[in-house]
Design an enzyme around this catalytic site. Structure first.
Site, PDB file in Angstrom:
ATOM      1  N   THR A 229      -9.977   6.434 -20.193  1.00 29.00           N
ATOM      2  CA  THR A 229     -10.864   7.520 -20.623  1.00 29.00           C
ATOM      3  C   THR A 229     -10.866   7.581 -22.144  1.00 29.00           C
ATOM      4  OG1 THR A 229     -10.307   8.790 -18.644  1.00 29.00           O
ATOM      5  CG2 THR A 229     -11.364   9.988 -20.447  1.00 29.00           C
ATOM      6  N   LYS A 304     -17.591  10.752 -17.948  1.00 27.32           N
ATOM      7  CA  LYS A 304     -16.174  11.055 -17.675  1.00 27.32           C
ATOM      8  C   LYS A 304     -15.720  12.275 -18.485  1.00 27.32           C
ATOM      9  CE  LYS A 304     -11.885  10.681 -16.523  1.00 27.32           C
ATOM     10  NZ  LYS A 304     -11.469  11.287 -15.269  1.00 27.32           N
ATOM     11  N   LYS A 372      -6.431  15.615 -24.475  1.00 25.96           N
ATOM     12  CA  LYS A 372      -7.205  14.558 -25.163  1.00 25.96           C
ATOM     13  C   LYS A 372      -8.666  14.585 -24.704  1.00 25.96           C
ATOM     14  CE  LYS A 372      -7.107  10.742 -23.074  1.00 25.96           C
ATOM     15  NZ  LYS A 372      -7.816  10.057 -22.016  1.00 25.96           N
TER      16      LYS A 372
END
Ligand SMILES: NC(=O)C1=CN([C@@H]2O[C@H](COP(=O)(O)OP(=O)(O)OC[C@H]3O[C@@H](n4cnc5c(N)ncnc54)[C@H](OP(=O)(O)O)[C@@H]3O)[C@@H](O)[C@H]2O)C=CC1
Ligand SMILES: O=CCCC(=O)O
Length: 416
Positions: A229, A304, A372
């Site tokens: 990701t 995502k 994150k």
């Protein structure tokens, strides 16, 4: 389901517990095949730690199968398949079987498995024909996700070479049949297609483009698939470098956590070279339950990030609600029950709720990665001049939780 012009074949990779019978199987497989229904001939080979059954079931995919095991046998049953016949159709041939296929596979020598053995039997369904099993695969990054994903490729019979920064994490997979690469470059040199599952943009760039990085071993006729990701900018940087080497590039971040990764039930959000996507579809189907091809590089990352931004805000709100309810004297278990029956019920609450109440913070999706992803969402919103105030507030919660670091890598939001 997409129509396939050629017959699709499917493999079941069956890993059994130590007590499971480990004897001759090829003769049994032939015997069984002779009983096979006309459209579902099977091969069964027993390897050192798993059984591999390949069955021809044209035109079917994962979701069309139900697999059950009991002490004596494994049953593989397909859903009813129906032929579409329109009123004006004039049929010239009807040779294909439609209906339900049921195949039963007795364990060798009539062996009976205990309840524990049956529970330990793992069955993975994956395409075999057109599975590109001849391709040598690389896998870089054996964290929570990478280990489970690479393991499924090994189990499915692929020739997989693994690498991880902390080399010790390669041991288990090497003992299960994977090869070991010394550097990312060494892996891409040896392999046709290399997957990378790394923590964050810094790691993805370092492993791809750093010293002894994947780029050094890439070249014409190869492919690089980044399933980490990361943000669209990172994806595009890696994509450009990979393409300049003559290799193809695909990003394919995943939705789904540790358990779906172990069970081969991830959701792939792919974008980039369509040719590479088509090549790796069988591998994605080994590791996942569904996949989306989203076009140009960066679209997979964007999808995502949006999904995980929603998840991060949702889970922060969930934790806040449980705490507020607790303070108000409500029984947290009852809160979960009420949620589970209402319109905002979702698998995440059902999965995480009980573990949060039990104060079980063992990470499946480490908190630092969730923070994150919110950070990446904020960065994306900044570039697009779009306000995302709820995600910004959630990010502050995760930032504090991360900084507190009371329990490294553990979800401590519920305790705030
Ligand atoms: N866990 C989950 O539920 C999900 C995670 N993801 C995403 O997948 C990715 C991996 O997640 P997960 O497996 O959980 O994470 P882990 O923290 O378990 O693993 C991270 C991996 O990245 C490696 N790594 C970190 N920094 C570097 C570096 N600078 N150079 C080389 N390798 C590095 C680690 O190596 P080492 O072992 O040496 O530290 C490890 O292999 C992340 O991007 C995450 O956001 C996506 C879906 C679900
Ligand atoms: O990136 C992690 C996602 C976790 C999940 O989808 O359950």
């Amino acid at each position: 389901m997409a129509f396939r012009s050629t017959a699709a074949r499917f493999q079941q990779v069956i890993t059994t517990a130590a007590k499971t019978p480990a004897k001759k199987s090829l003769a049994d497989a032939k015997k069984m095949a002779s009983f096979s229904k006309k459209n579902a001939p099977a091969d069964w080979v027993q390897r050192s730690d798993h059984h591999l059954i390949t069955i021809d079931m044209p035109g079917l995919s994962h979701e069309d199968f139900k697999i059950t095991t009991d002490a004596n046998e494994i049953t593989i049953k397909t859903k009813e398949r129906e032929r579409v016949e329109l009123e004006d159709d004039k049929w010239h041939a009807k040779e294909r079987y439609v209906g339900t296929v049921v195949r039963k596979f007795e364990f060798p020598d009539g062996a009976k498995l205990s309840k524990e053995d049956v529970e330990a039997v793992e069955v993975t369904l994956s395409p075999a024909s057109g599975s590109n099993q001849h391709l040598k695969l690389g896998f870089l990054g054996l964290g929570i996700m990478g280990t489970a994903m690479a393991r499924n490729l090994v189990k499915a019979g692929y020739d997989v070479t693994v690498w991880n920064r902390s080399a010790s994490k390669c041991e288990a997979l090497v003992s299960e049949g994977a090869r070991r690469g010394s550097t990312p470059k060494n892996v891409t040199e040896m392999c046709d297609v290399t997957f990378a599952m790394l923590a964050d943009p810094v790691a993805a760039l370092e492993v791809a483009l750093g010293s002894d990085g994947a780029l050094g071993g890439l070249g014409s006729g190869k492919g690089y698939v980044d399933v980490s990701t990361v943000d669209a900018g990172t994806t595009k940087t890696v994509c450009e470098a990979v393409k300049s080497s003559g290799s193809l590039f695909l990003e394919a971040p995943v939705s789904g956590s540790k358990k779906p990764a172990e069970e081969g039930k991830l959701i792939f959000l792919a974008a980039g070279d369509k040719e590479l996507y088509d090549t790796v579809v069988p591998m994605l189907d080994v590791m996942g339950k569904s996949r989306f091809y989203l076009g140009a590089p960066g679209n997979g990352a964007a999808m995502k990030i949006v999904v995980n931004m929603i998840m991060g805000s949702m889970m922060a709100s969930f934790a806040e609600g449980l705490i507020l309810g607790d303070k108000a004297g409500l029984d947290p278990q009852t809160i979960l029950e009420v949620l589970s029956q209402g319109a905002i019920n979702n698998p995440m609450f059902s999965l995480k709720g009980p573990t949060m109440l039990a104060r079980n913070y063992a990470p499946a999706f480490p908190l630092k990665h969730q923070q994150k992803d919110l950070r990446l969402a904020l960065d994306m919103s900044d570039k697009l001049l779009q306000n995302i105030p709820i995600a910004a507030a959630a990010n502050e919660v995760y930032k504090v939780a991360k900084a507190l670091d009371q329990r490294k890598n553990k979800n401590i939001i519920i305790q705030m």
